[in-house]
Design an enzyme around this catalytic site. Structure first.
Site, short mmCIF file in Angstrom:
data_model
loop_
_atom_site.label_atom_id
_atom_site.label_comp_id
_atom_site.label_asym_id
_atom_site.label_seq_id
_atom_site.Cartn_x
_atom_site.Cartn_y
_atom_site.Cartn_z
N THR A 167 0.83 -1.22 0.00
CA THR A 167 0.00 0.00 0.00
C THR A 167 0.86 1.26 0.00
O THR A 167 0.62 2.19 -0.77
CB THR A 167 -0.92 0.00 1.24
OG1 THR A 167 -1.68 -1.20 1.23
CG2 THR A 167 -1.84 1.20 1.26
N LYS A 175 1.77 11.53 -1.51
CA LYS A 175 2.67 12.66 -1.22
C LYS A 175 3.17 13.30 -2.50
O LYS A 175 3.45 14.51 -2.54
CB LYS A 175 3.84 12.22 -0.33
CG LYS A 175 3.53 12.16 1.15
CD LYS A 175 2.12 11.77 1.42
CE LYS A 175 1.75 11.16 2.69
NZ LYS A 175 0.40 10.55 2.67
N ALA A 233 3.77 3.19 7.84
CA ALA A 233 4.80 2.40 7.17
C ALA A 233 6.06 2.31 8.01
O ALA A 233 6.68 1.24 8.12
CB ALA A 233 5.12 3.02 5.81
N HIS A 257 20.43 29.10 12.04
CA HIS A 257 19.56 30.25 11.74
C HIS A 257 19.80 30.70 10.31
O HIS A 257 20.95 30.81 9.90
CB HIS A 257 19.88 31.39 12.70
CG HIS A 257 19.12 32.64 12.40
ND1 HIS A 257 17.81 32.80 12.77
CD2 HIS A 257 19.50 33.77 11.75
CE1 HIS A 257 17.40 34.00 12.36
NE2 HIS A 257 18.41 34.61 11.74
N1 LIG Z 1 0.40 10.66 6.58
C1 LIG Z 1 0.20 9.46 7.11
O1 LIG Z 1 0.92 9.03 7.99
C2 LIG Z 1 -0.96 8.64 6.64
C3 LIG Z 1 -1.62 8.96 5.47
C4 LIG Z 1 -2.71 8.20 5.10
C5 LIG Z 1 -3.12 7.14 5.90
N2 LIG Z 1 -2.46 6.85 7.02
C6 LIG Z 1 -2.94 5.80 7.93
O2 LIG Z 1 -4.02 5.11 7.36
C7 LIG Z 1 -4.99 4.84 8.35
C8 LIG Z 1 -6.37 5.14 7.84
O3 LIG Z 1 -6.56 6.55 7.65
P1 LIG Z 1 -7.99 7.21 7.82
O4 LIG Z 1 -7.85 8.66 7.63
O5 LIG Z 1 -8.97 6.45 6.99
O6 LIG Z 1 -8.34 6.85 9.32
P2 LIG Z 1 -8.29 7.76 10.65
O7 LIG Z 1 -8.59 6.83 11.76
O8 LIG Z 1 -7.07 8.60 10.69
O9 LIG Z 1 -9.52 8.78 10.45
C9 LIG Z 1 -10.84 8.35 10.26
C10 LIG Z 1 -11.74 9.50 10.66
O10 LIG Z 1 -13.07 9.19 10.27
C11 LIG Z 1 -13.95 9.64 11.27
N3 LIG Z 1 -15.22 8.91 11.14
C12 LIG Z 1 -15.47 7.62 11.44
N4 LIG Z 1 -16.77 7.33 11.16
C13 LIG Z 1 -17.33 8.45 10.66
C14 LIG Z 1 -18.62 8.80 10.20
N5 LIG Z 1 -19.61 7.92 10.19
N6 LIG Z 1 -18.85 10.06 9.75
C15 LIG Z 1 -17.85 10.97 9.77
N7 LIG Z 1 -16.61 10.71 10.20
C16 LIG Z 1 -16.34 9.46 10.64
C17 LIG Z 1 -13.19 9.34 12.55
O11 LIG Z 1 -13.70 10.08 13.64
C18 LIG Z 1 -11.77 9.73 12.16
O12 LIG Z 1 -11.50 11.09 12.41
C19 LIG Z 1 -4.67 5.66 9.56
O13 LIG Z 1 -4.32 4.83 10.63
C20 LIG Z 1 -3.52 6.50 9.15
O14 LIG Z 1 -2.55 6.63 10.18
C21 LIG Z 1 -1.38 7.60 7.42
#
Ligand SMILES: NC(=O)c1ccc[n+]([C@@H]2O[C@H](COP(=O)([O-])OP(=O)(O)OC[C@H]3O[C@@H](n4cnc5c(N)ncnc54)[C@H](O)[C@@H]3O)[C@@H](O)[C@H]2O)c1
Length: 460
Positions: A41, A51, A312, A437
């Protein structure tokens, strides 16, 4: 037919390939089984391609605003196929590099769908792969949806959102977590009219409340609509649009061309023979001890199949850990509490350790001290035209337990923050260090000066 290896790794994503690479480096014979593409993934539909799109979004915004710093440039729009070609070029180069590494370490890459058929055997088609030392389960995660809401048509997971043939005019992003805010940010920069819908009271609810609030303000300023604390009722797909009914006091209806569902990712552990072999699952995640051992001796698990931060870099470290453990090197367990988190929206959010509320819960509210250093006082941030802050969370008279940053490229600053939290730094450990700086990194030094009661470029 059966073939024997020291390690048999099921899943070629970040966790699995790290276990394979380190295992081979330590002299093990390794079979690495992958049903799709080596890199998983992160490389093909997560970290790297998103990104790359976010970088294109940053360049688009820089072009739009170039005149504010006296540079003549005209933003003429997004050439989506060309952006995809750039993104795919990045992914392809990394993919080729990874394939080269795997080949050079004599890892046997098996293409196919694997299934655990005994505590030491993975079956792929009619071939079985037997592990002399251990099997490593690293089958990753997949997008969850809401009950009754299926992906398809105008309802997208992040994988489909990444490859849309054309940009939507309007998009609804369901979920204001990491994936939701990253897509909202990049789509808005690409000219899409975006509404983010989050059930909890703020964006990025796993982060410090101050970060969520700052992001919400920045998003509203940019023109992204944010609806927090609302629940979703009906979702209906029409020929030309998708509509969702919100249940916020009185219900209202949002319409868009696409709906991105980003409400979390679940472990990929079903129908793989895990439970039949004796591996214990908890809410679908593989249960492991602090040395990543499953309930079955000789079977380990790494990456998103293990409950915790689905990142990751956590997978990499867990993969390395398992290989070293099997080689008898007695590695230190992966310190989950010190894993940095970066959300690559504009502005970026980067953090490590406890949020203020987690610290207050753990230590007691009167035992927690916080300072926020505003980037308004940081020269490089002014040059870049970014706003934000560095927030330190400290145990009273003790070490710093959490650091939270908001601002352009905040993710690049997380290294020092991570060392400070992991090494339980106190203000006196950091204030004597000279920070270069003008850098944004200086802001971390300034925050520590503020914590020590002697701020330089801040009032107090
Ligand atoms: N930059 C990064 O590190 C990065 C980038 C992409 C994904 N990821 C990882 O992938 C995983 C999945 O990401 P994600 O954003 O899907 O999950 P997440 O858990 O970060 O966010 C899901 C969000 O959806 C909300 N939610 C749940 N049910 C809902 C509803 N019925 N209506 C509205 N909101 C609702 C939750 O409250 C939460 O804020 C995460 O664990 C994340 O760390 C990381």
């Amino acid at each position: 037919m059966s073939t024997e290896y020291d390690l048999v790794v099921l899943g070629g994503g970040s966790g699995g390939y790290a276990a394979a690479l380190r295992g081979a480096q330590l002299g093990f014979s390794v079979a690495l089984i992958e049903q799709d593409k080596l890199g998983g993934t992160c490389l093909h539909s997560g970290c790297i391609p998103t990104k790359a799109l976010l970088h294109a979004a940053e360049v688009a915004d820089a072009t739009r605003h170039a005149a504010t710093i006296g540079v003549r440039a005209t933003f003429e729009g997004i050439d989506l196929p060309a952006v995809y070609a750039y993104r795919d070029g990045v992914v392809d180069r990394l993919y080729q590099g990874l394939q080269g590494l795997v080949a050079s370490r004599k890892i046997v890459l098996v293409q196919g769908h694997g299934r655990l058929t005994s505590p030491s055997t993975v079956q792929v088609g009619d071939q079985s792969y037997t592990a002399r030392k251990a099997v490593v389960l690293a089958t990753g995660s997949m997008a969850r949806s809401l009950p009754g809401l299926a992906y398809g048509g105008r309802v997208l997971s992040s994988s489909e959102a990444l490859c849309l043939p054309e940009l939507p005019r309007r998009a609804i992003v369901l979920g204001g977590g990491v994936i939701g805010v990253e897509f909202a940010s990049l789509w808005h920069s690409f000219g899409v009219d975006v509404t983010v819908v989050e059930a909890l009271p703020g964006l990025v609810p796993n982060e410090d409340r101050a970060c969520g609030k700052a992001l919400e303000r920045a998003f509203r300023r940019r023109g992204i609509t944010v609806r927090t604390g609302v629940r979703v009722g009906k979702v209906e797909q029409g020929e030309k649009q998708v509509s969702i009914t919100l249940e916020a006091g009185e219900s209202d209806v949002l319409e868009a061309d696409v709906l991105l569902v980003a409400v979390g990712r679940g472990p990929r552990t079903a129908d793989l023979g895990y439970e039949e072999a004796g591996v214990v699952l908890d809410r679908g995640f593989i249960k492991v001890d602090d040395r990543l051992r499953t309930a079955v001796p000789g079977v380990f698990a790494v990456g998103d199949v293990v409950d915790g931060l689905q990142l990751a870099h956590r997978g990499f470290q867990q993969g390395i850990f398992v290989a070293e453990e099997l080689a008898g090197l007695d590695p230190a367990p992966v310190a989950e509490a010190h894993i940095p988190r970066v959300t690559y929206c504009d502005p970026e959010i980067a953090s490590v350790g406890l949020t203020q509320s987690q610290a207050e819960e753990t230590l007691g509210a009167d035992q927690v001290e916080c300072v926020e250093y505003n980037l308004a006082g940081n020269g490089k941030s002014q040059i870049l035209g970014t706003t934000g802050f560095v927030k330190l969370v400290r145990e009273k008279n003790g070490p710093v337990v959490g650091i939270h940053l908001v601002g352009a490229r905040a993710g690049e600053l997380i290294g020092e923050a991570q060392l400070a939290v992991a090494w339980e730094a106190r203000p006196d450990d950091v204030t004597p260090l000279v920070h270069a700086h003008p850098t944004q990194n200086e802001a971390i030094g300034e925050a520590f000066l503020a914590l020590a009661g002697k701020p330089l470029h801040a009032h107090g």
